[in-house]
Design an enzyme around this catalytic site. Structure first.
Site, mmCIF file in Angstrom:
data_model
loop_
_atom_site.group_PDB
_atom_site.id
_atom_site.type_symbol
_atom_site.label_atom_id
_atom_site.label_comp_id
_atom_site.label_asym_id
_atom_site.label_seq_id
_atom_site.Cartn_x
_atom_site.Cartn_y
_atom_site.Cartn_z
ATOM 1 N N GLU A 75 -35.184 0.746 2.968
ATOM 2 C CA GLU A 75 -36.202 -0.407 2.446
ATOM 3 C C GLU A 75 -35.790 -1.890 2.880
ATOM 4 O OE1 GLU A 75 -39.475 0.691 -0.191
ATOM 5 O OE2 GLU A 75 -39.166 -1.808 -1.093
ATOM 6 N N GLU A 135 -35.582 3.991 -5.443
ATOM 7 C CA GLU A 135 -35.079 2.779 -6.177
ATOM 8 C C GLU A 135 -34.547 2.758 -7.648
ATOM 9 O OE1 GLU A 135 -37.584 -1.182 -5.847
ATOM 10 O OE2 GLU A 135 -36.663 -0.948 -3.634
#
Length: 342
Positions: A263, A171
């Site tokens: 995710e 991320e």
């Protein structure tokens, strides 16, 4: 998003074997298993396709950080993922930063842990997504040298497997897309030198939202694509917090570039708090319609609502069925189990 969760409290030759299984790098893929049926994955336009060029959708679960929840990954945990949940893919979340007790604290230990997850997933016929879970700091360039060392060894050892997926940046945050793109274009050749065929994924800016969480237009990414083949971009969402505008972004970008939702959760972006199953279902419906593959956060017994098992489950040996599941676990298990075959 995920940063709050860190608090711990080749086209290799596929040999068909008689009646039983497919062999990949010395390990047998069970006949009929996702990895045996679909083989080496490849990108076809904006779709993820199997060895026959058929567009498919993989569905599965992510581990929590393996530095904290390695005790969950016992044989019964794997049995549940493979046989009860009927998952296609497992994402192995290997945190990087020393402050999160990750890879930096002991590179040899964590690399060997990941080798173990890869071998077990292969033995069970699952795809395995190796997640370089850099999170804080959010600029993946901080870890370029370490990432090259890690992925070079992983790719060299497992290059002949047909079930491995490399996710080189979890991320990225507080960093521009050009810097992320530069990092990806340095890492990809390192992997390709060892494994020329397997799927590679990278996160995008704004915690893997194509910049949307940073109030940037996704065109920043779409007009400046990573120079690579057999490559996908990741997208993350948490349904309680990421509403219809995020659904629209996912719909838009997945029509332009290949996307894998590596995710997501039904809760807030911390992986905790109340679930919003109605909002999450909007994403599930979109991903099913467009065959966007996904892994859900997470297959552990962490105290947060996003961990599918009730606290203490990993100290035992019972993982199948619904008696040990939190509400989010009951919900996502049903979706994985009832999904259409590839």
């Amino acid at each position: 998003m995920a940063w709050l969760r860190s608090v711990a409290v080749s086209a290799a030759a596929v040999v068909v074997l008689p009646l039983a299984s497919v062999t990949t790098a010395g390990a047998a893929l069970p006949a009929g298993s996702p990895a045996a049926v679909n083989g080496q994955l490849k990108v076809c336009g904006v779709q993820l396709c199997n060895k026959d060029g058929k567009a498919i959708q993989l569905r599965g679960m992510s581990t929590h950080g393996i530095q904290w929840y390695q005790q969950c990954a016992k044989s019964q945990w794997w049995d549940a993922l493979q046989n009860d949940w009927k998952a296609d893919v497992v994402r192995v979340a290997m945190y990087v930063a020393a402050k999160e007790d990750g890879y930096e604290t002991n590179p040899r230990k964590f690399t060997d842990l990941v080798h173990g997850y890869i071998e077990e997933a292969t033995r069970r016929g699952l795809y395995v997504l190796v997640d370089w879970h850099q999170l804080d700091p959010g600029d993946p360039n901080v870890y370029t040298a370490k990432a090259k060392t890690f992925f070079k060894e992983i790719a060299a050892r497992h290059k002949d497997k047909t079930n491995i997926i490399y996710d080189i940046a979890n991320e990225p945050n507080h960093v521009s897309w050009p810097k992320i793109k530069s990092y990806a274009e340095q890492l990809i050749p390192v992997i390709r030198a060892e494994d020329p065929d397997s799927l590679i994924i990278s996160g995008t800016n704004g915690w893997s939202t194509f910049g949307h969480s940073d109030e940037q237009d996704p065109s920043v990414v779409l007009n400046n694509k990573v120079n690579a083949t057999n490559f996908m971009y990741s997208f993350h969402f948490y349904a309680k917090e990421h509403r219809d505008d995020y659904v629209s972004v996912l719909d838009k970008v997945s029509s332009k570039v290949p996307v894998f939702v590596t995710e997501f959760g039904t809760q807030e972006a911390t992986g905790d708090g109340p679930n919003d199953f109605a909002m999450a279902q909007k994403y599930i419906d979109l991903m099913k319609r467009k065959k966007i593959s996904w892994t859900n956060w997470n297959f552990s017994d962490d105290e947060r609502s996003g961990a599918v098992f009730k606290e203490g489950t990993c100290s035992g040996t019972s993982f199948s069925g619904t008696s040990k599941l939190k509400p989010a676990g009951v919900w996502v298990r049903d979706i994985v189990r009832s999904a259409d075959q590839w």
